[in-house]
Scaffold this active site. Structure first.
Site, PDB file in Angstrom:
ATOM      1  N   ASP A   1      45.821  83.742  37.030  1.00 34.03           N
ATOM      2  CA  ASP A   1      46.549  83.072  38.118  1.00 34.03           C
ATOM      3  C   ASP A   1      48.028  82.894  37.740  1.00 34.03           C
ATOM      4  O   ASP A   1      48.820  82.411  38.549  1.00 34.03           O
ATOM      5  CB  ASP A   1      45.883  81.758  38.533  1.00 34.03           C
TER       6      ASP A   1
ATOM      7  N   ASP B   1      40.733  85.083  37.098  1.00 28.71           N
ATOM      8  CA  ASP B   1      40.949  83.645  36.997  1.00 28.71           C
ATOM      9  C   ASP B   1      40.577  83.015  38.328  1.00 28.71           C
ATOM     10  O   ASP B   1      41.009  83.496  39.382  1.00 28.71           O
ATOM     11  CB  ASP B   1      42.455  83.397  36.797  1.00 28.71           C
TER      12      ASP B   1
ATOM     13  N   LYS C   1      37.156  83.209  34.924  1.00 25.29           N
ATOM     14  CA  LYS C   1      37.673  82.243  33.941  1.00 25.29           C
ATOM     15  C   LYS C   1      38.011  80.943  34.665  1.00 25.29           C
ATOM     16  O   LYS C   1      38.589  80.964  35.750  1.00 25.29           O
ATOM     17  CB  LYS C   1      38.912  82.785  33.234  1.00 25.29           C
TER      18      LYS C   1
ATOM     19  N   GLU D   1      39.613  76.892  34.061  1.00 26.07           N
ATOM     20  CA  GLU D   1      40.298  75.948  33.166  1.00 26.07           C
ATOM     21  C   GLU D   1      39.519  74.634  33.104  1.00 26.07           C
ATOM     22  O   GLU D   1      38.923  74.207  34.099  1.00 26.07           O
ATOM     23  CB  GLU D   1      41.721  75.683  33.683  1.00 26.07           C
TER      24      GLU D   1
ATOM     25  N   GLU E   1      44.695  77.560  24.620  1.00 23.14           N
ATOM     26  CA  GLU E   1      46.128  77.729  24.918  1.00 23.14           C
ATOM     27  C   GLU E   1      46.934  76.592  24.297  1.00 23.14           C
ATOM     28  O   GLU E   1      46.658  75.412  24.534  1.00 23.14           O
ATOM     29  CB  GLU E   1      46.354  77.780  26.439  1.00 23.14           C
TER      30      GLU E   1
HETATM   31  O1  KIV Z   1      46.642  82.994  34.056  1.00 24.86           O
HETATM   32  C1  KIV Z   1      46.780  83.472  32.934  1.00 24.86           C
HETATM   33  O2  KIV Z   1      47.535  84.408  32.698  1.00 24.86           O
HETATM   34  C2  KIV Z   1      46.028  82.874  31.839  1.00 24.86           C
HETATM   35  C3  KIV Z   1      46.355  83.338  30.457  1.00 24.86           C
HETATM   36  C4  KIV Z   1      47.518  82.586  29.976  1.00 24.86           C
HETATM   37  C5  KIV Z   1      45.205  83.226  29.543  1.00 24.86           C
HETATM   38  O3  KIV Z   1      45.219  82.037  32.054  1.00 24.86           O
END
Ligand code: KIV
Length: 274
Positions: A41, A80, A110, A112, A179
């Site tokens: 994202d 994401d 993915k 968060e 991160e």
């Molecule tokens: O959105 C993204 O690019 C990420 C990376 C920083 C892992 O989540």
């Protein structure tokens, strides 16, 4: 690459991961042999010129995930989940995760970390969708964790990160992104969990490394985090090429004969009647 291949790489060799958001870039990253491609994202910041990753939604993420899917042949492709697609309620989260798999053809999503993360992660995994976790600096909720800062800098905060990693492993995540975490804390986490810990600004001891492609190619000029190494300076290269084109057009040097089409002289004469 599939999930099993990624799990098997832990303790064998470091895992490589980069973002990509479009067909040509994803194709190059895949051809270079990167293990995991993430349609991140970060699209919001580095491609769409928005301020926050919370400003992209399902429509944009699906659009770019589909473009990357057409290019990627070998790497594991992950999307994401945008902020409002899973942080509202677990039912919507499962529905939206399914859309990434069914409509865009990615192999995993993915998420968060946030307050409701364990429940949402559990429900998505129960629906048969592989999940990569993301802890430490979580840009979607940066306002709740003190801003864009290194996380886990004192023992209490570091313990929270360790606990989160262990929860995600227990829930069945196949990997976790760390991160902006101090390198010794990442090392501790990577040792404690059996799934790969992929670092971004988390030091050398992680099981793998990820960067945002526009950052590492020198194609994002607004800001550069400390953890970014620029492996190319594409902004400069592109600027120079565009200026060269502009000057050659104005000076009537382009297009030259090499880049033009010809008609035979006798045909041309017929046209002119001479
Ligand atoms: O959105 C993204 O690019 C990420 C990376 C920083 C892992 O989540």
């Amino acid at each position: 690459m599939d999930i099993k291949d990624i799990l098997e790489l832990k303790n064998k060799r470091k895992i490589t991961m980069l973002t990509a958001y479009d067909y040509p870039t994803a194709s190059l990253v895949d051809r270079a042999g990167i293990d995991i491609i993430l349609v991140g994202d970060s699209l919001a910041n580095v491609v769409l010129g928005l301020e926050s990753t919370t400003q992209v939604g399902m429509a944009e993420m699906l659009h770019h995930a589909k473009a990357a899917r057409r290019a990627v042949k070998d790497a594991l492709l992950i999307a994401d989940m945008p902020f409002d697609s899973y942080q509202t309620n677990p039912q919507d989260a499962v529905k939206n995760a399914k859309r990434f798999i069914e409509e865009a053809g990615v192999q995993a999503v993915k998420l968060e970390w946030f307050g409701g993360c364990p429940e949402v992660t559990k429900q998505i995994i129960d629906a048969g969708i592989p999940v990569m976790g993301h802890i430490g600096l979580t840009p979607q909720t940066a306002d709740k964790i003190g801003g864009f800062k290194v996380q886990g800098k004192d023992a209490q905060d570091a313990q929270k990160l360790i606990d989160q990693a262990l929860v995600l492993e227990k829930l069945g995540c196949f990997a976790v992104v760390l991160e902006c975490v101090p390198d010794k804390i990442s090392q501790l986490i990577a040792k404690k969990i059996k799934i790969p810990a992929i670092g971004i600004g988390a030091g050398i001891h992680c099981d793998g490394q990820v960067l945002v492609i526009n950052d590492m190619l020198g194609l994002f000029e607004r800001y550069t985090p400390k953890f970014v190494k620029k492996y190319a300076h594409l902004s400069e290269t592109i600027l120079k090429a565009v200026e060269d084109f502009k000057n050659e057009v104005i000076q009537e040097k382009f297009p030259d004969l090499k880049h033009s089409f010809m008609i035979k002289e006798e045909e041309f004469k017929k046209l002119n009647g001479s």
